[in-house]
Scaffold this motif. Sequence first.
Motif, PDB file in Angstrom:
ATOM      1  N   GLU A   1       0.466  -1.332  -0.033  1.00  0.00           N
ATOM      2  CA  GLU A   1       0.044  -0.006  -0.002  1.00  0.00           C
ATOM      3  C   GLU A   1       0.731   1.229  -0.085  1.00  0.00           C
ATOM      4  N   LEU A   2       2.166   0.934   0.095  1.00  0.00           N
ATOM      5  CA  LEU A   2       3.004   2.207  -0.173  1.00  0.00           C
ATOM      6  C   LEU A   2       3.720   2.134  -1.283  1.00  0.00           C
ATOM      7  N   SER A   3       4.484   3.354  -1.485  1.00  0.00           N
ATOM      8  CA  SER A   3       5.413   3.520  -2.771  1.00  0.00           C
ATOM      9  C   SER A   3       6.755   4.367  -2.354  1.00  0.00           C
ATOM     10  N   ILE A   4       7.506   4.442  -3.133  1.00  0.00           N
ATOM     11  CA  ILE A   4       8.823   4.936  -2.947  1.00  0.00           C
ATOM     12  C   ILE A   4       8.688   6.261  -2.353  1.00  0.00           C
ATOM     13  N   GLU A   5       7.671   7.058  -2.897  1.00  0.00           N
ATOM     14  CA  GLU A   5       7.290   8.388  -2.336  1.00  0.00           C
ATOM     15  C   GLU A   5       7.081   8.413  -1.121  1.00  0.00           C
ATOM     16  N   ASP A   6       6.676   7.428  -0.314  1.00  0.00           N
ATOM     17  CA  ASP A   6       6.617   7.420   1.162  1.00  0.00           C
ATOM     18  C   ASP A   6       7.993   7.667   1.841  1.00  0.00           C
ATOM     19  N   LEU A   7       9.000   6.977   1.236  1.00  0.00           N
ATOM     20  CA  LEU A   7      10.362   7.043   1.816  1.00  0.00           C
ATOM     21  C   LEU A   7      11.070   8.352   1.586  1.00  0.00           C
ATOM     22  N   LEU A   8      10.725   8.907   0.123  1.00  0.00           N
ATOM     23  CA  LEU A   8      11.326   9.946  -0.485  1.00  0.00           C
ATOM     24  C   LEU A   8      10.852  11.346   0.362  1.00  0.00           C
ATOM     25  N   GLU A   9       9.772  11.380   0.802  1.00  0.00           N
ATOM     26  CA  GLU A   9       9.164  12.539   1.429  1.00  0.00           C
ATOM     27  C   GLU A   9       9.994  12.683   2.995  1.00  0.00           C
ATOM     28  N   ARG A  10      10.533  11.561   3.438  1.00  0.00           N
ATOM     29  CA  ARG A  10      11.149  11.630   4.897  1.00  0.00           C
ATOM     30  C   ARG A  10      12.533  12.004   4.720  1.00  0.00           C
ATOM     31  N   ILE A  11      12.989  11.944   3.633  1.00  0.00           N
ATOM     32  CA  ILE A  11      14.670  12.500   3.553  1.00  0.00           C
ATOM     33  C   ILE A  11      14.855  13.759   2.865  1.00  0.00           C
ATOM     34  N   PRO A  12      15.019  14.737   3.584  1.00  0.00           N
ATOM     35  CA  PRO A  12      15.043  16.166   2.887  1.00  0.00           C
ATOM     36  C   PRO A  12      16.261  16.323   1.741  1.00  0.00           C
ATOM     37  N   GLY A  13      15.771  16.761   0.516  1.00  0.00           N
ATOM     38  CA  GLY A  13      16.713  17.001  -0.429  1.00  0.00           C
ATOM     39  C   GLY A  13      16.976  15.733  -1.367  1.00  0.00           C
ATOM     40  N   ALA A  14      16.400  14.499  -1.071  1.00  0.00           N
ATOM     41  CA  ALA A  14      16.323  13.394  -1.885  1.00  0.00           C
ATOM     42  C   ALA A  14      15.770  13.157  -3.055  1.00  0.00           C
ATOM     43  N   SER A  15      16.176  12.581  -3.933  1.00  0.00           N
ATOM     44  CA  SER A  15      15.729  12.651  -5.412  1.00  0.00           C
ATOM     45  C   SER A  15      15.357  11.140  -5.763  1.00  0.00           C
ATOM     46  N   LEU A  16      14.464  10.929  -6.724  1.00  0.00           N
ATOM     47  CA  LEU A  16      14.330   9.561  -7.098  1.00  0.00           C
ATOM     48  C   LEU A  16      15.054   9.569  -8.703  1.00  0.00           C
ATOM     49  N   ILE A  17      15.534   8.308  -8.744  1.00  0.00           N
ATOM     50  CA  ILE A  17      16.510   8.137 -10.198  1.00  0.00           C
ATOM     51  C   ILE A  17      16.029   7.057 -10.729  1.00  0.00           C
ATOM     52  N   GLN A  18      16.231   6.950 -12.056  1.00  0.00           N
ATOM     53  CA  GLN A  18      15.687   6.236 -13.181  1.00  0.00           C
ATOM     54  C   GLN A  18      16.878   5.509 -13.889  1.00  0.00           C
ATOM     55  N   GLU A  19      16.856   4.399 -14.253  1.00  0.00           N
ATOM     56  CA  GLU A  19      17.844   3.693 -15.005  1.00  0.00           C
ATOM     57  C   GLU A  19      18.109   4.424 -16.290  1.00  0.00           C
ATOM     58  N   GLU A  20      17.327   5.229 -16.930  1.00  0.00           N
ATOM     59  CA  GLU A  20      17.731   5.879 -18.286  1.00  0.00           C
ATOM     60  C   GLU A  20      18.131   7.117 -18.016  1.00  0.00           C
ATOM     61  N   LYS A  21      18.102   7.737 -16.681  1.00  0.00           N
ATOM     62  CA  LYS A  21      18.742   9.050 -16.460  1.00  0.00           C
ATOM     63  C   LYS A  21      19.917   9.129 -15.397  1.00  0.00           C
ATOM     64  N   MET A  22      20.612   8.197 -15.326  1.00  0.00           N
ATOM     65  CA  MET A  22      21.608   7.942 -14.377  1.00  0.00           C
ATOM     66  C   MET A  22      22.821   9.001 -14.641  1.00  0.00           C
ATOM     67  N   ASP A  23      22.707   9.636 -15.647  1.00  0.00           N
ATOM     68  CA  ASP A  23      24.124  10.666 -15.872  1.00  0.00           C
ATOM     69  C   ASP A  23      23.739  11.708 -14.848  1.00  0.00           C
ATOM     70  N   ILE A  24      22.877  11.960 -14.050  1.00  0.00           N
ATOM     71  CA  ILE A  24      22.629  12.980 -13.031  1.00  0.00           C
ATOM     72  C   ILE A  24      23.659  12.680 -12.194  1.00  0.00           C
ATOM     73  N   LEU A  25      24.208  11.699 -11.835  1.00  0.00           N
ATOM     74  CA  LEU A  25      25.173  11.224 -10.886  1.00  0.00           C
ATOM     75  C   LEU A  25      26.611  11.976 -11.267  1.00  0.00           C
ATOM     76  N   HIS A  26      26.804  12.565 -12.673  1.00  0.00           N
ATOM     77  CA  HIS A  26      28.092  13.165 -12.759  1.00  0.00           C
ATOM     78  C   HIS A  26      28.268  14.513 -12.170  1.00  0.00           C
ATOM     79  N   LYS A  27      27.237  15.137 -11.675  1.00  0.00           N
ATOM     80  CA  LYS A  27      27.396  16.566 -11.049  1.00  0.00           C
ATOM     81  C   LYS A  27      28.130  16.325  -9.225  1.00  0.00           C
ATOM     82  N   HIS A  28      28.400  14.820  -9.239  1.00  0.00           N
ATOM     83  CA  HIS A  28      28.852  14.820  -7.868  1.00  0.00           C
ATOM     84  C   HIS A  28      30.419  14.360  -8.034  1.00  0.00           C
ATOM     85  N   GLU A  29      31.349  15.506  -8.488  1.00  0.00           N
ATOM     86  CA  GLU A  29      32.637  15.138  -9.282  1.00  0.00           C
ATOM     87  C   GLU A  29      33.364  14.149  -8.319  1.00  0.00           C
TER      88      GLU A  29
END
Length: 431
Positions: A380-408
């Motif tokens: 009855e829960l989704s990943i959003e339930d965990l997301l809203e409990r972690i300030p600044g957290a983001s969802l990530i998807q297999e097709e959009k992993m290049d977002i991690l490049h910013k953490h040099e």
Amino acid sequence: MTVYHFIGIKGSGMSALAQILSDMKYKVQGSDVEKVFFTQKPLEKKGIPIFPFEKENIQEGQTVIASPAYNSDNAEIQAASELNVKVHSYPHFLGDFIQNFTSVAVTGSHGKTSTTGLLSHVIGEAKPTSYLIGDGTGKGEENSEYFVFEACEYRRHFLNYHPDYAIMTNVDFDHPDYFKDVEDVFSAFQEMGRQVKKAIIACGDDEYLQQLNVQVPVLYYGLSEENDFYAKDIRADKEGTHFDVYIRSSFYGSFTINGYGSHNVLNALAVITLCDYEEIDLHKVQAQLKTFEGVKRRFTEKTQGSQILIDDYAHHPTEISATIEAAQKKYPEKEVVAVFQPHTFTRTKAFLDEFAESLRAADHVYLCDIFSSAREKDGELSIEDLLERIPGASLIQEEKMDILHKHEEAVLIFMGAGDVQKFQAAYEKTF
């Protein structure tokens, strides 16, 4: 000579046991689903035949060992019944097999696999040792004196074993689909403890293990000086973690391990305690602790550009905290980024707040969708339930992993017991 036939040979314990019997020069084969699992590579390397499930695989005179995942719905188990060939369940067979050696069961809610790997690495240098690790690794020595194996508490499977020794690393609430609460978990460990023949090596810093009521000696290890064996003066540098060990306030020796974080010191203490009890040479123990490279999917590192990528099996809040702590101790000057895939709806629901709290220790958190078990329907829960409990957290998807490049210059930890490795693989392809 019988042929050992494994039904569900790609299971991690089954694969390891098949490798052990093969190393001991027994004839071994098995069957499983077509899907490729990491556990089959070592089987193929050893030339162990793997067939698809078919009735014809079962022949009279075989010793048939079945994974607990399969029952009378399986065609081969049906065929065995028709031919009056006895089917041994994996835990029952293993329980009988260990009686041929001085056996050490390694159990606990966390740290089983790492401690089993470490103990087999250390003790194997001193005496012929066979071992079975829960990451699918198994090695057999023909003239083994010791048998070191991982004993899982899930569904009380470890009650099939009556080992000479048990190492108990900790008691924590996990497997909420089976255990009611932490007291229920402890009752299982208590029952298992009463089946141990010689001695129990237990973490005395654990409040539950302090309450063990068993018929054999219990040697306690930990960071508190109230333990029989304890570590002091713990310090970390680029070479690893260094510490001194005392036995009931008398200096015993100085040790260095490759790992970081207090959980790795505790795992080493468990091994040191058992080796002292079995009178294994101290210098051999010191030398072997230094050279242990770890086990599969436990803080497995690689460098990609200016980043460090870590693959880890952590899927419980306690394990997540330990893994993040280890990364911070090893790389104090780097940003630590957690990429976490929750494993099963039941565990996510049971530990929602604890997951959030443990992940908040990272500098940044990315969440993958929940990996569900075959045994459960969508929760009855989704990943959003965990997301809203972690300030600044983001969802990530297999097709959009290049977002991690910013953490040099960061350490990126990919954590989970599902298929979180596919997210790491997708990220590596973006370079």
